[in-house]
Design a protein around this motif. Structure first.
Motif, mmCIF file in Angstrom:
data_model
loop_
_atom_site.group_PDB
_atom_site.id
_atom_site.type_symbol
_atom_site.label_atom_id
_atom_site.label_comp_id
_atom_site.label_asym_id
_atom_site.label_seq_id
_atom_site.Cartn_x
_atom_site.Cartn_y
_atom_site.Cartn_z
ATOM 1 N N GLN A 304 0.808 -1.216 0.000
ATOM 2 C CA GLN A 304 0.000 0.000 0.000
ATOM 3 C C GLN A 304 0.841 1.266 0.000
ATOM 4 O OE1 GLN A 304 -2.629 -0.979 3.364
ATOM 5 N NE2 GLN A 304 -4.301 -1.179 1.907
ATOM 6 N N SER A 305 2.136 1.136 0.262
ATOM 7 C CA SER A 305 3.029 2.295 0.170
ATOM 8 C C SER A 305 3.285 2.693 -1.273
ATOM 9 C CB SER A 305 4.364 1.996 0.857
ATOM 10 O OG SER A 305 5.005 0.894 0.239
ATOM 11 N N VAL A 306 2.700 1.961 -2.235
ATOM 12 C CA VAL A 306 2.910 2.264 -3.651
ATOM 13 C C VAL A 306 2.478 3.693 -3.984
ATOM 14 C CG1 VAL A 306 0.647 1.421 -4.454
ATOM 15 C CG2 VAL A 306 2.631 1.309 -5.986
ATOM 16 N N GLY A 307 1.531 4.224 -3.213
ATOM 17 C CA GLY A 307 1.087 5.591 -3.450
ATOM 18 C C GLY A 307 2.172 6.625 -3.187
ATOM 19 N N MET A 308 3.253 6.207 -2.507
ATOM 20 C CA MET A 308 4.367 7.109 -2.222
ATOM 21 C C MET A 308 5.515 6.931 -3.203
ATOM 22 S SD MET A 308 4.272 6.851 1.932
ATOM 23 C CE MET A 308 3.048 5.569 2.170
ATOM 24 N N VAL A 309 5.299 6.104 -4.215
ATOM 25 C CA VAL A 309 6.291 5.934 -5.285
ATOM 26 C C VAL A 309 5.895 6.877 -6.411
ATOM 27 C CG1 VAL A 309 7.331 4.342 -6.926
ATOM 28 C CG2 VAL A 309 6.674 3.520 -4.656
ATOM 29 N N SER A 310 6.713 7.901 -6.651
ATOM 30 C CA SER A 310 6.300 8.932 -7.606
ATOM 31 C C SER A 310 7.262 9.122 -8.767
ATOM 32 C CB SER A 310 6.134 10.273 -6.880
ATOM 33 O OG SER A 310 7.349 10.642 -6.246
ATOM 34 N N ALA A 311 8.429 8.463 -8.713
ATOM 35 C CA ALA A 311 9.410 8.664 -9.774
ATOM 36 C C ALA A 311 10.443 7.546 -9.745
ATOM 37 C CB ALA A 311 10.116 10.017 -9.598
ATOM 38 N N ILE A 312 11.159 7.420 -10.861
ATOM 39 C CA ILE A 312 12.283 6.497 -10.924
ATOM 40 C C ILE A 312 13.509 7.233 -10.386
ATOM 41 C CG2 ILE A 312 13.791 5.194 -12.467
ATOM 42 C CD1 ILE A 312 11.361 4.789 -14.298
ATOM 43 N N GLN A 313 14.169 6.654 -9.385
ATOM 44 C CA GLN A 313 15.314 7.291 -8.728
ATOM 45 C C GLN A 313 16.427 6.264 -8.539
ATOM 46 O OE1 GLN A 313 12.391 8.486 -5.365
ATOM 47 N NE2 GLN A 313 14.159 9.836 -5.094
ATOM 48 N N PRO A 314 17.654 6.720 -8.411
ATOM 49 C CA PRO A 314 18.733 5.794 -8.039
ATOM 50 C C PRO A 314 18.465 5.235 -6.645
ATOM 51 C CG PRO A 314 19.605 7.905 -8.806
ATOM 52 C CD PRO A 314 18.136 8.097 -8.611
ATOM 53 N N ALA A 315 18.892 4.016 -6.402
ATOM 54 C CA ALA A 315 18.697 3.414 -5.082
ATOM 55 C C ALA A 315 19.320 4.283 -3.999
ATOM 56 C CB ALA A 315 19.302 2.014 -5.055
ATOM 57 N N ALA A 316 20.498 4.836 -4.279
ATOM 58 C CA ALA A 316 21.167 5.691 -3.299
ATOM 59 C C ALA A 316 20.331 6.927 -2.984
ATOM 60 C CB ALA A 316 22.547 6.100 -3.806
ATOM 61 N N GLY A 317 19.641 7.454 -4.000
ATOM 62 C CA GLY A 317 18.795 8.620 -3.791
ATOM 63 C C GLY A 317 17.590 8.296 -2.923
ATOM 64 N N ILE A 318 17.011 7.109 -3.116
ATOM 65 C CA ILE A 318 15.855 6.710 -2.311
ATOM 66 C C ILE A 318 16.265 6.564 -0.854
ATOM 67 C CG2 ILE A 318 14.127 4.915 -1.927
ATOM 68 C CD1 ILE A 318 14.335 4.268 -4.940
ATOM 69 N N ILE A 319 17.385 5.880 -0.614
ATOM 70 C CA ILE A 319 17.841 5.678 0.756
ATOM 71 C C ILE A 319 18.202 7.016 1.405
ATOM 72 C CG2 ILE A 319 19.736 4.745 2.147
ATOM 73 C CD1 ILE A 319 19.567 2.217 0.533
ATOM 74 N N ALA A 320 18.888 7.880 0.669
ATOM 75 C CA ALA A 320 19.248 9.190 1.217
ATOM 76 C C ALA A 320 17.995 9.994 1.577
ATOM 77 C CB ALA A 320 20.102 9.962 0.207
ATOM 78 N N GLU A 321 16.980 9.900 0.733
ATOM 79 C CA GLU A 321 15.726 10.614 0.991
ATOM 80 C C GLU A 321 15.050 10.090 2.250
ATOM 81 O OE1 GLU A 321 11.690 10.150 -1.318
ATOM 82 O OE2 GLU A 321 12.995 11.517 -2.433
ATOM 83 N N LEU A 322 14.996 8.765 2.400
ATOM 84 C CA LEU A 322 14.374 8.163 3.576
ATOM 85 C C LEU A 322 15.105 8.568 4.851
ATOM 86 C CD1 LEU A 322 13.790 4.577 2.151
ATOM 87 C CD2 LEU A 322 11.996 6.241 2.682
ATOM 88 N N VAL A 323 16.430 8.513 4.812
ATOM 89 C CA VAL A 323 17.229 8.869 5.986
ATOM 90 C C VAL A 323 17.042 10.339 6.334
ATOM 91 C CG1 VAL A 323 19.578 9.080 6.895
ATOM 92 C CG2 VAL A 323 18.918 7.024 5.623
ATOM 93 N N ALA A 324 17.042 11.210 5.320
ATOM 94 C CA ALA A 324 16.859 12.643 5.560
ATOM 95 C C ALA A 324 15.500 12.925 6.188
ATOM 96 C CB ALA A 324 17.009 13.419 4.248
ATOM 97 N N GLN A 325 14.457 12.255 5.695
ATOM 98 C CA GLN A 325 13.117 12.442 6.269
ATOM 99 C C GLN A 325 13.081 11.989 7.731
ATOM 100 O OE1 GLN A 325 10.917 10.110 3.467
ATOM 101 N NE2 GLN A 325 10.574 11.812 2.043
#
Length: 338
Positions: A304-325
């Motif tokens: 159900q978290s699919v609604g928070m997938v909005s773009a194709i990103q590098p894996a490193a970018g996704i992890i960095a975003e999660l950590v920053a949040q």
């Protein structure tokens, strides 16, 4: 990284051997060498989905992953696999550092064999009682996964499992999974006592993911309510619910259950044969969608978290975003307290 998050997931990072206690969920066909290595290289923890792989295929995948990363990663084994002992032997021969056992309660012998070869073993705990049993059997860590997750799911939500298990199980690190798409949720579960998290759906649209462009586009377009659990039509034929984006395959599964159950009622099939036919319906359906791109007739397994997938990103970018949040959430909380 803020000291607060370092302290909150210290047990998780120490168990996994990586900077961020963010595990990649083992998604069949998708969690292979490219995504696994990318997650580990980004400071997270990639996990190969052995799924229905024969032993020689798993061995090749482990070797290929090692060619892409020198960081720790794990292997997910399904305990119902008919060649489980051979897969365990492959992990031992390849000196795999971490093995995740899924699909039920593993035997003490399986856990011991893995630990004897030097692996850390993580198991899925659907309740506190089973979690304690797994610890007694030798599990080094637990994963609790709620019904919001994609693929095969249990009946209890992530938030309820977290409330049941996190306050009472402290002997080993516990990782929370199911419906997590942002860092604020990661921080909240860490504050509740989790040592880390596991995400799958969020990483499907990583640049390094080999998922078909059609599959990724379906995720980007979808909302949380599109990820629906499959329906069981007859209590005599129990099925483990599968959460996936609704499409023609979802309707076809309902029709298929009607057809197979009808054959059993008419005496055209044995009950066990009918049960297996229902259970095997999805065999190949995920590959049809994730790899071949047939997003209508294939299975679009998604949480159900699919609604928070909005773009194709590098894996490193996704992890960095999660950590920053997560860091921002914790810093804001500290500021409010001050």
């Amino acid at each position: 990284m803020a000291e607060s998050i370092q302290l909150l997931w210290k047990r998780g990072t120490e168990l996994l051997g990586c900077p961020h206690a963010i595990m990649g969920g083992a998604m069949s066909w998708v969690s292979e060498r490219n995504l696994v290595a990318a997650l580990s290289n980004a400071g997270g923890f990639g996990v190969i989905a052995a799924s229905a792989m024969p032993p020689h295929a798993l061995e090749a995948e482990i070797i290929a992953t090692r060619a892409l990363t020198d960081k720790p990663f794990g292997v997910n084994l399904i305990i119902m696999h008919p060649q489980l002992s051979e897969l365990v032997a492959v992990c031992g021969r390849q000196k795999v550092s971490h093995v995740v056992l899924a699909g039920g309660i593993p035997s003490a012998a399986t856990i011991k064999a893995l630990k004897d070869d030097g692996a850390k073993v993580l198991c899925f705990a659907p309740s506190a009682i089973i979690g304690r049993k797994l610890i007694r059997l030798g599990a080094d860590g637990l994963i609790i996964e709620g019904a919001e997750a994609g693929g095969h799911i249990g009946p209890v939500s992530t938030s309820v499992l977290a409330q049941e298990i996190l306050p009472v199980i402290r002997e080993v690190p516990v990782f929370v999974a199911g419906g997590i798409g942002r860092g604020e949720a990661i921080a909240a579960y860490l504050e509740m006592g989790a040592s880390g998290v596991q995400l799958g759906t969020r990483f499907v649209c990583a640049e390094e993911s080999i998922a078909h462009p059609n599959f990724k586009e379906a995720f980007i377009r979808a909302s949380a309510r599109d990820a629906q659990a499959s329906v069981q039509l007859d209590p005599d034929f129990p099925v483990i619910p599968v959460r996936a984006l609704a499409n023609a395959a979802s309707d076809e599964f309902a029709r298929f259950q009607h057809e197979v159950i009808g054959k059993f009622r008419r005496g055209e099939m044995e009950k066990k044969e009918a049960q297996l036919a229902i259970e095997h319906f999805w065999a190949g359906a995920l590959r049809r969608a994730a790899i071949e791109g047939d997003v209508e007739r294939g299975s679009l397994m998604a949480g159900q978290s699919v609604g928070m997938v909005s773009a194709i990103q590098p894996a490193a970018g996704i992890i960095a975003e999660l950590v920053a949040q997560a860091e921002h959430h914790l810093q804001a909380r500290n500021a409010r307290r001050a």
